[in-house]
Design a protein around this motif. Structure first.
Motif, PDB file in Angstrom:
ATOM      1  N   HIS A 377      30.721  35.738  54.813  1.00 41.39           N
ATOM      2  CA  HIS A 377      30.387  37.069  55.326  1.00 41.39           C
ATOM      3  C   HIS A 377      30.835  37.205  56.780  1.00 41.39           C
ATOM      4  N   ASN A 378      30.573  36.170  57.579  1.00 42.88           N
ATOM      5  CA  ASN A 378      30.984  36.202  58.989  1.00 42.88           C
ATOM      6  C   ASN A 378      32.501  36.274  59.114  1.00 42.88           C
ATOM      7  N   LEU A 379      33.200  35.552  58.219  1.00 45.63           N
ATOM      8  CA  LEU A 379      34.664  35.575  58.257  1.00 45.63           C
ATOM      9  C   LEU A 379      35.190  36.976  57.969  1.00 45.63           C
ATOM     10  N   ALA A 380      34.561  37.650  57.015  1.00 44.69           N
ATOM     11  CA  ALA A 380      34.989  39.006  56.685  1.00 44.69           C
ATOM     12  C   ALA A 380      34.696  39.974  57.827  1.00 44.69           C
ATOM     13  N   GLU A 381      33.594  39.746  58.545  1.00 39.92           N
ATOM     14  CA  GLU A 381      33.203  40.647  59.632  1.00 39.92           C
ATOM     15  C   GLU A 381      33.975  40.363  60.920  1.00 39.92           C
ATOM     16  N   GLU A 382      34.122  39.096  61.281  1.00 44.05           N
ATOM     17  CA  GLU A 382      34.677  38.722  62.588  1.00 44.05           C
ATOM     18  C   GLU A 382      36.161  38.396  62.549  1.00 44.05           C
ATOM     19  N   GLY A 383      36.686  38.100  61.370  1.00 47.36           N
ATOM     20  CA  GLY A 383      38.069  37.663  61.292  1.00 47.36           C
ATOM     21  C   GLY A 383      38.169  36.155  61.421  1.00 47.36           C
ATOM     22  N   GLU A 384      39.391  35.633  61.278  1.00 53.27           N
ATOM     23  CA  GLU A 384      39.577  34.186  61.276  1.00 53.27           C
ATOM     24  C   GLU A 384      39.475  33.599  62.685  1.00 53.27           C
ATOM     25  N   SER A 385      38.834  32.416  62.746  1.00 52.46           N
ATOM     26  CA  SER A 385      38.797  31.611  63.970  1.00 52.46           C
ATOM     27  C   SER A 385      38.778  30.158  63.544  1.00 52.46           C
ATOM     28  N   SER A 386      39.303  29.282  64.388  1.00 51.11           N
ATOM     29  CA  SER A 386      39.392  27.872  64.017  1.00 51.11           C
ATOM     30  C   SER A 386      38.011  27.270  63.801  1.00 51.11           C
ATOM     31  N   GLY A 387      37.039  27.654  64.625  1.00 45.38           N
ATOM     32  CA  GLY A 387      35.698  27.104  64.487  1.00 45.38           C
ATOM     33  C   GLY A 387      35.028  27.536  63.193  1.00 45.38           C
ATOM     34  N   LEU A 388      35.173  28.821  62.847  1.00 40.29           N
ATOM     35  CA  LEU A 388      34.553  29.324  61.622  1.00 40.29           C
ATOM     36  C   LEU A 388      35.193  28.701  60.384  1.00 40.29           C
ATOM     37  N   LEU A 389      36.520  28.589  60.400  1.00 41.89           N
ATOM     38  CA  LEU A 389      37.221  27.970  59.269  1.00 41.89           C
ATOM     39  C   LEU A 389      36.872  26.490  59.157  1.00 41.89           C
ATOM     40  N   ALA A 414      46.225  25.732  61.820  1.00 43.44           N
ATOM     41  CA  ALA A 414      47.253  26.703  62.197  1.00 43.44           C
ATOM     42  C   ALA A 414      46.834  27.472  63.447  1.00 43.44           C
ATOM     43  N   LEU A 415      45.517  27.658  63.618  1.00 46.16           N
ATOM     44  CA  LEU A 415      45.012  28.365  64.804  1.00 46.16           C
ATOM     45  C   LEU A 415      44.779  27.417  65.975  1.00 46.16           C
ATOM     46  N   ASP A 416      44.434  26.155  65.695  1.00 45.80           N
ATOM     47  CA  ASP A 416      44.159  25.174  66.752  1.00 45.80           C
ATOM     48  C   ASP A 416      44.777  23.832  66.363  1.00 45.80           C
ATOM     49  N   PRO A 417      46.092  23.692  66.503  1.00 46.77           N
ATOM     50  CA  PRO A 417      46.776  22.477  66.028  1.00 46.77           C
ATOM     51  C   PRO A 417      46.433  21.217  66.829  1.00 46.77           C
ATOM     52  N   ASP A 418      45.819  21.341  67.980  1.00 44.12           N
ATOM     53  CA  ASP A 418      45.532  20.170  68.816  1.00 44.12           C
ATOM     54  C   ASP A 418      44.126  19.622  68.603  1.00 44.12           C
ATOM     55  N   SER A 419      43.355  20.215  67.728  1.00 42.23           N
ATOM     56  CA  SER A 419      41.967  19.785  67.531  1.00 42.23           C
ATOM     57  C   SER A 419      41.917  18.472  66.750  1.00 42.23           C
ATOM     58  N   GLU A 421      39.186  16.881  65.934  1.00 38.62           N
ATOM     59  CA  GLU A 421      38.083  16.970  64.977  1.00 38.62           C
ATOM     60  C   GLU A 421      38.549  17.575  63.650  1.00 38.62           C
ATOM     61  N   ILE A 422      39.338  18.629  63.754  1.00 38.86           N
ATOM     62  CA  ILE A 422      39.845  19.279  62.533  1.00 38.86           C
ATOM     63  C   ILE A 422      40.828  18.361  61.816  1.00 38.86           C
ATOM     64  N   ARG A 423      41.664  17.652  62.588  1.00 40.31           N
ATOM     65  CA  ARG A 423      42.634  16.740  61.981  1.00 40.31           C
ATOM     66  C   ARG A 423      41.933  15.631  61.191  1.00 40.31           C
ATOM     67  N   LEU A 424      40.882  15.062  61.780  1.00 37.54           N
ATOM     68  CA  LEU A 424      40.154  13.996  61.098  1.00 37.54           C
ATOM     69  C   LEU A 424      39.480  14.511  59.820  1.00 37.54           C
ATOM     70  N   ALA A 425      38.901  15.691  59.905  1.00 37.77           N
ATOM     71  CA  ALA A 425      38.256  16.281  58.725  1.00 37.77           C
ATOM     72  C   ALA A 425      39.291  16.561  57.630  1.00 37.77           C
ATOM     73  N   TYR A 426      40.467  17.025  58.047  1.00 37.17           N
ATOM     74  CA  TYR A 426      41.546  17.313  57.097  1.00 37.17           C
ATOM     75  C   TYR A 426      41.997  16.029  56.386  1.00 37.17           C
ATOM     76  N   ALA A 427      42.156  14.949  57.150  1.00 33.80           N
ATOM     77  CA  ALA A 427      42.570  13.668  56.570  1.00 33.80           C
ATOM     78  C   ALA A 427      41.499  13.125  55.628  1.00 33.80           C
ATOM     79  N   ASP A 428      40.244  13.249  56.035  1.00 33.68           N
ATOM     80  CA  ASP A 428      39.146  12.755  55.199  1.00 33.68           C
ATOM     81  C   ASP A 428      39.083  13.514  53.868  1.00 33.68           C
ATOM     82  N   ALA A 429      39.306  14.826  53.912  1.00 33.31           N
ATOM     83  CA  ALA A 429      39.276  15.640  52.685  1.00 33.31           C
ATOM     84  C   ALA A 429      40.394  15.230  51.732  1.00 33.31           C
ATOM     85  N   ASN A 430      41.567  14.939  52.282  1.00 32.48           N
ATOM     86  CA  ASN A 430      42.682  14.502  51.433  1.00 32.48           C
ATOM     87  C   ASN A 430      42.399  13.156  50.785  1.00 32.48           C
TER      88      ASN A 430
END
Length: 660
Positions: A377-389, A414-419, A421-430
């Motif tokens: 719901h927040n994504l639909a209201e506020e739009g995309e952000s790296s933290g919300l995604l 794509a919005l925050d390529p230097d994060s 935290e996001i990189r580690l989470a992405y690798a863990d999910a894979n």
């Protein structure tokens, strides 16, 4: 002591004459008479026809010699000649006529006064010769005709005997076929008797279905009740399997094994299997049996053919067969599980959910699902952000939905390529994807992805094809369609045109309504649009699924399907002339270059002009074996170009543009 044959027992002498006159002489005479009578009788039986002709000839001769005016009675001799020709044959009749001519000629020479008719002897003989010639011709002609008739009769008798033998053989063949067809798939039986089945490796789809809690039910109820209920279940699912061209391999108690794509190699075998499974689950909910059905489907290469030595059966073996069986075993009641290969085949046509390795049964899952709804719901209201995604990705990961988590992390990167935290989470999910989303099946070394089939996609309710406002405005009309929808769905499955019938029918009704046509005509157009392609069943499936261009001969063959549609609908009981005219002429073109009758302009029924435009739009925006679906704007531009070429009624096309 010997006795003299010339003496009696008292010693008195008797004469030789008296001795000869006694029994020996009497017995010889009686035996000879009996033999003569028997021979005469046999002779008469064997030559009865000849004797009859001879008696007639003697009678005619007697009449000829006794009565005056003998010349006038010459034609009586035709009677024995005709009888001889008919009874004795051409050769004997010819000899008889010659004998009669000789007798008459000799008589004429000896007693010329008997034949004097105001002329001399020469003219009399000439007349006898002419008469004799006709007599000979008559004997030969009638004799030849009789021989032909006799030969024809004999040939007829022989053919009749052969027909009786053939009929007995045909009846025996029918009995064998009836017995064979009740124990074997009719298609398999036909191909087997024709010697067209062979062992081969082929890509097919295999279905296993099974009833839950059947064993407990069978232990608690009498055998006759159990078998009656089981046969009731089989009686409902068999027609569905046959409708979607499945081959029932075997019954395994309360389970059934079915192959799609064998023995006939239908290109859309996976789609047929999934549609059959959906319809089977629908039927199970309607009939109210005390069990629930679970179904597993797998697609891939298997070995198929006749298996066995003395008792043979058409079956399939291989890894995909085992996968289908394991999917059925882990399947939840009233569900349909498919493997990834099947999913890729049917993705454009059905709603499918990828399963994770555990259900939403934990208490923590409920909180995570609620959190996910808030984030969406927040994504639909506020739009995309790296933290919300990123937060959405973490929530999906907590639900063991690794694929959705990876998608969210990719969008966040794509919005925050230097994060980091996001990189580690992405690798863990894979790393966890296979563990979360794939299943370890019994007998399989590696885990596999499992999907659940939910429902058939409705192209009429697809907002990318039909505006939501239009679908909502005419939603009540959809419920008025009273046609054999399962039969149409089975035909659509041949080439993957799922949803074509409903889309064409509803869009045609909308066009007719905007043209202010009367209600009866609109209903005819609605049903015609739904059923007008039912004749495609007569087109070979390999032509329907051809990815390359069709030959001229194949195009002509395809064009005949509209007449087959009309014939099929008549067999189903549709007799309304307006309705059948719409079906027959929906491929006519505005410029007169269509088929089957080459009608032009206003000659084409208005209903056919409407369904032609609706079908063109449906075909362009749907998946086809040789291409993906077109965008709506591209489809409308193509329809506009074709209208300028003279394909469609411009007035109907203008209404289509207003709607879309």
């Amino acid at each position: 002591m010997s006795v003299d044959p010339a003496q009696n027992e008292d010693g008195a002498s008797i004469s030789r004459k008296e001795t000869f006159r006694d029994a020996p002489d009497f017995e010889v005479t009686e035996g000879f008479s009996a033999t003569l009578a028997l021979r005469f009788r046999n002779f008469m039986i064997r030559h009865l026809e000849m004797v009859f002709v001879l008696l007639i000839a003697i009678l005619v001769c007697a009449v000829f010699f006794i009565l005056p005016y003998r010349f006038a009675f010459l034609n009586l001799f035709y009677l024995p000649v005709l009888l001889a020709a008919y009874i004795l044959g051409k050769r004997k009749a010819f000899y008889a006529s010659l004998n009669i001519i000789v007798v008459v000629a000799v008589t004429a020479i000896i007693r010329p006064e008997w034949f004097a008719v105001g002329g001399n002897m020469t003219s009399t003989l000439i007349m006898i010769v002419i008469w004799g010639g006709f007599l000979v011709l008559t004997s030969v002609g009638i004799g030849s005709l009789q021989e032909k008739l006799a030969k024809g009769f004999e040939e007829t008798r022989r053919l009749y005997e052969e027909l009786k033998i053939s009929r007995v053989a045909e009846e025996m063949k029918e009995k064998v076929e009836r017995t064979l067809y009740t124990t074997m798939d009719p298609v398999v039986a036909k191909l087997a008797t024709e010697g067209k089945l062979r062992i081969e490796k082929r890509e097919i789809s295999i279905m296993f279905c099974d009833l839950t809690d059947f064993t407990a039910y069978s232990d608690q109820n009498p055998p006759d009740i159990v078998l009656d209920e089981l046969n009731r279940f089989i009686g409902h699912v068999e027609p569905i399997i046959e409708l979607f061209r499945g081959h029932i391999d075997k019954y395994m108690g309360d389970g059934v094994m079915v192959e799609f794509g064998a023995p006939i190699d239908y290109a859309q075998h996976a789609l047929m299997a999934v549609l059959a499974a959906l319809k089977m689950q629908e039927r199970m909910k309607d009939i109210g049996l005390p069990w629930k059905l679970r179904i597993g489907i797998a697609t891939g290469y298997t070995i198929v053919g006749m298996m066995g030595v003395h008792r043979q059966a058409y079956s399939a073996i291989g890894d995909r067969v085992n996968v289908a069986k394991r999917l059925e075993e882990i399947c939840e009641p009233e569900r349909i599980y498919v493997d990834e290969f099947t999913f890729k085949f049917v993705e454009p046509f059905v709603n499918v959910v990828k399963l994770r390795n555990m259900g939403y049964s934990r208490q923590t899952d409920k909180a995570l699902l609620e959190e996910l709804r808030v984030l969406e719901h927040n994504l639909a209201e506020e739009g995309e952000s790296s933290g919300l995604l990123y937060q959405m990705g973490k929530t999906h990961f907590g639900l063991h939905d690794a694929s959705a988590a990876i998608t969210c992390f990719e969008r966040a990167l794509a919005l925050d390529p230097d994060s980091t935290e996001i990189r580690l989470a992405y690798a863990d999910a894979n790393l966890k994807r296979d563990e979360f989303e794939k299943f370890q099946l019994k007998g399989k070394l590696h885990k596999i992805a499992v999907y659940e089939v939910r429902s058939i996609m409705s192209r009429w309710h697809d907002s990318s094809v039909i505006p939501k406002a239009i679908a909502k405005q005419y939603r009540d009309v959809e419920g008025t369609i009273k046609v054999p929808q399962d039969l149409v769905l089975a035909v659509e499955s041949l080439d993957g045109s799922i949803g074509r019938g409903l889309l064409v029918a509803m869009l045609s009704y909308v066009l007719a309504d905007r043209l202010n046509l009367n209600e009866d005509l609109k209903m005819n157009i609605l049903e015609a649009g739904f059923l007008q392609d039912i004749g495609k069943e007569a087109i070979p499936h390999h032509i329907l699924n051809r990815q390359a261009s069709l030959t001229e001969h194949e195009i002509r063959f395809v064009e005949k399907y509209v007449l087959e549609s009309v014939a099929s609908l008549k067999r189903l009981g549709y007799v309304n002339d307006w309705f059948l005219e719409i079906v027959k002429h929906h491929h006519e073109l505005w410029n007169g270059n269509g088929y089957p009758d080459g009608l032009k302009g206003e000659e084409i029924p208005i209903g056919a002009r409407i369904t032609a435009v609706a079908e063109a739009y449906s075909a362009m925006t749907s998946w086809r074996p040789y291409r993906g679906p077109w965008d709506v704007r591209l489809a409308l531009n193509e329809i506009k170009k074709n209208t300028e070429k003279g394909y469609y009624d411009p007035q109907v096309v203008d209404i289509l543009f207003e709607i879309l």
